[in-house]
Design an enzyme around this catalytic site. Structure first.
Site, short mmCIF file in Angstrom:
data_model
loop_
_atom_site.label_atom_id
_atom_site.label_comp_id
_atom_site.label_asym_id
_atom_site.label_seq_id
_atom_site.Cartn_x
_atom_site.Cartn_y
_atom_site.Cartn_z
N ASN A 277 5.46 -5.92 5.71
CA ASN A 277 4.65 -7.08 5.64
C ASN A 277 3.50 -6.70 6.16
O ASN A 277 3.11 -6.37 7.34
CB ASN A 277 5.02 -7.97 6.71
CG ASN A 277 3.32 -9.36 6.26
OD1 ASN A 277 2.44 -9.68 6.13
ND2 ASN A 277 3.51 -10.58 8.08
N LYS B 182 0.23 -7.63 6.40
CA LYS B 182 -0.54 -8.46 6.92
C LYS B 182 -2.05 -7.81 6.84
O LYS B 182 -2.24 -7.95 5.79
CB LYS B 182 -0.59 -8.12 8.63
CG LYS B 182 1.04 -8.57 8.92
CD LYS B 182 1.27 -9.35 10.86
CE LYS B 182 2.79 -9.46 10.52
NZ LYS B 182 3.33 -9.77 12.25
N HIS C 36 6.20 -17.97 7.51
CA HIS C 36 5.84 -16.14 8.51
C HIS C 36 5.18 -17.34 10.24
O HIS C 36 4.32 -18.36 9.88
CB HIS C 36 4.43 -15.45 8.32
CG HIS C 36 4.05 -14.40 9.00
ND1 HIS C 36 3.73 -14.22 10.46
CD2 HIS C 36 5.22 -13.20 9.31
CE1 HIS C 36 4.13 -13.18 10.91
NE2 HIS C 36 4.81 -12.69 10.35
N GLU D 206 2.80 -16.33 12.32
CA GLU D 206 1.76 -16.19 12.06
C GLU D 206 0.62 -17.25 11.37
O GLU D 206 -0.64 -18.02 11.65
CB GLU D 206 0.60 -14.91 11.52
CG GLU D 206 1.28 -13.97 12.80
CD GLU D 206 1.84 -12.33 12.33
OE1 GLU D 206 1.16 -12.17 11.23
OE2 GLU D 206 2.03 -12.17 13.24
N GLU E 176 12.78 -14.39 12.29
CA GLU E 176 11.47 -13.96 13.15
C GLU E 176 11.00 -14.40 14.53
O GLU E 176 10.02 -15.93 13.95
CB GLU E 176 10.37 -13.82 12.25
CG GLU E 176 10.21 -12.62 10.87
CD GLU E 176 8.82 -12.20 10.24
OE1 GLU E 176 9.40 -10.66 10.12
OE2 GLU E 176 8.13 -12.43 10.70
N GLY F 76 4.98 -8.09 17.27
CA GLY F 76 4.08 -7.48 17.77
C GLY F 76 4.06 -7.35 19.08
O GLY F 76 3.24 -6.74 19.83
N SER G 264 9.78 -6.07 15.55
CA SER G 264 9.32 -5.11 16.29
C SER G 264 10.45 -4.34 15.64
O SER G 264 10.98 -3.87 16.62
CB SER G 264 9.29 -5.43 18.06
OG SER G 264 8.05 -6.19 18.16
P1 13P Z 1 6.16 -6.39 14.11
O1 13P Z 1 7.26 -5.86 13.16
O2 13P Z 1 4.83 -5.53 14.25
O3 13P Z 1 7.32 -7.11 15.10
O4 13P Z 1 5.87 -7.71 13.04
C1 13P Z 1 6.06 -8.46 12.35
C2 13P Z 1 6.88 -9.52 11.31
O5 13P Z 1 5.88 -9.93 11.76
C3 13P Z 1 6.83 -9.29 10.40
O6 13P Z 1 6.75 -9.36 8.87
#
Ligand code: 13P
Length: 252
Positions: free
Chosen positions: A9, A11, A97, A99, A169, A175, A215
């Site tokens: 992903n 982003k 997601h 976010e 997740e 992150g 992560s």
């Molecule tokens: P990170 O791997 O940067 O923690 O992000 C995970 C994520 O949100 C994948 O959709």
């Protein structure tokens, strides 16, 4: 047998030039890779989807969108529909997601409408769910995860589940550099497979790929993927560097 999947992903990262060069490196790396039962997916931003589709035509990489609107068309300035994605050969979409939930107000109700719309277009869905830190601290992680899945997916007929991939997740691990332990991931994944079995059947439960995201790095991918109910990963930061993403793919 259910598929192993490693999905990146991206982003809101990578302009057109960066998208091209990352895909070029990934394609080169995957030429030597033994993928067996593993599917590789990348999710660039909307604006780079078309070029990503073109560039991966002959490669073992599928392209997914990071979001879509539930409506087919209409007065929704700035939005993109499932049929528009399909029209450029993007057949997979990430929905739910954290976010999107946190920064764009996506509720279970909105997500349910998006899921239905994507399925109407015969798209595949990577559905994300996961608890916040406060939920885990209050020992509510199982009930939060269950209600997210129940509210958005459990109205679907059994046949729709061929098109659903789940991604656990935990919000506190995204992150942050903090990962769920392999035991924490396995525990939730097994729990989720259990509720799918209860709602549908053992066949649906066993056929559904459940990815872990939060992560994941080359250094921890192997121990996370080694769990029986973890069928791959949804990777954020580490998917932006070809060598890291390739190492994570090799870890499965
Ligand atoms: P990170 O791997 O940067 O923690 O992000 C995970 C994520 O949100 C994948 O959709």
């Amino acid at each position: 047998m259910r598929k192993n999947i490693v999905a990146g992903n991206w982003k809101m990262n990578n302009d057109a030039k960066e998208t091209k060069s990352l895909l070029k490196e990934l394609k080169k790396g995957l030429k030597k890779a033994k993928l067996n039962n593993t599917k590789v997916i990348v999710a660039p931003s909307f604006i780079n989807l078309k070029l990503a589709v073109k560039q991966t035509k002959k490669a073992p990489i599928k392209v997914a969108a990071q979001n879509m609107h539930a409506a087919h068309s209409g007065a929704f300035t700035g939005e993109i529909s499932a049929s528009m994605l399909k029209s450029i050969a993007v057949n997979t979409v990430i929905l739910g997601h954290s976010e999107r939930r946190a920064y764009f107000g996506e509720t279970d109700e909105i997500l349910k409408a998006k899921v239905d719309s994507a399925l109407e277009q015969n798209m595949k869905i990577i559905f994300c769910f996961g608890e916040e830190l406060k939920d885990r601290q209050a020992d509510q992680h199982f009930s939060v995860v269950e209600s997210q899945i129940n509210n958005v997916l459990f109205h679907l007929p059994e046949t729709a589940w061929k098109r659903i991939v789940l991604a656990y997740e935990p919000v506190w691990a995204i992150g942050t550099g903090e990962t769920a332990t392999p035991e924490q991931a396995q525990e939730i994944h097994a729990f989720v497979r259990g509720i799918i079995e209860k709602q549908y059947s053992v066949t649906v439960a066993n056929q559904t790929s459940i990815l872990y995201g939060g992560s994941v790095k080359p250094t921890n991918a192997k121990e996370i993927f080694a769990n029986p109910d973890v069928d791959g990963g949804l990777i954020g930061g580490a998917a932006l560097k070809a060598s890291d993403f390739l190492e994570i793919i090799a870890a499965i």
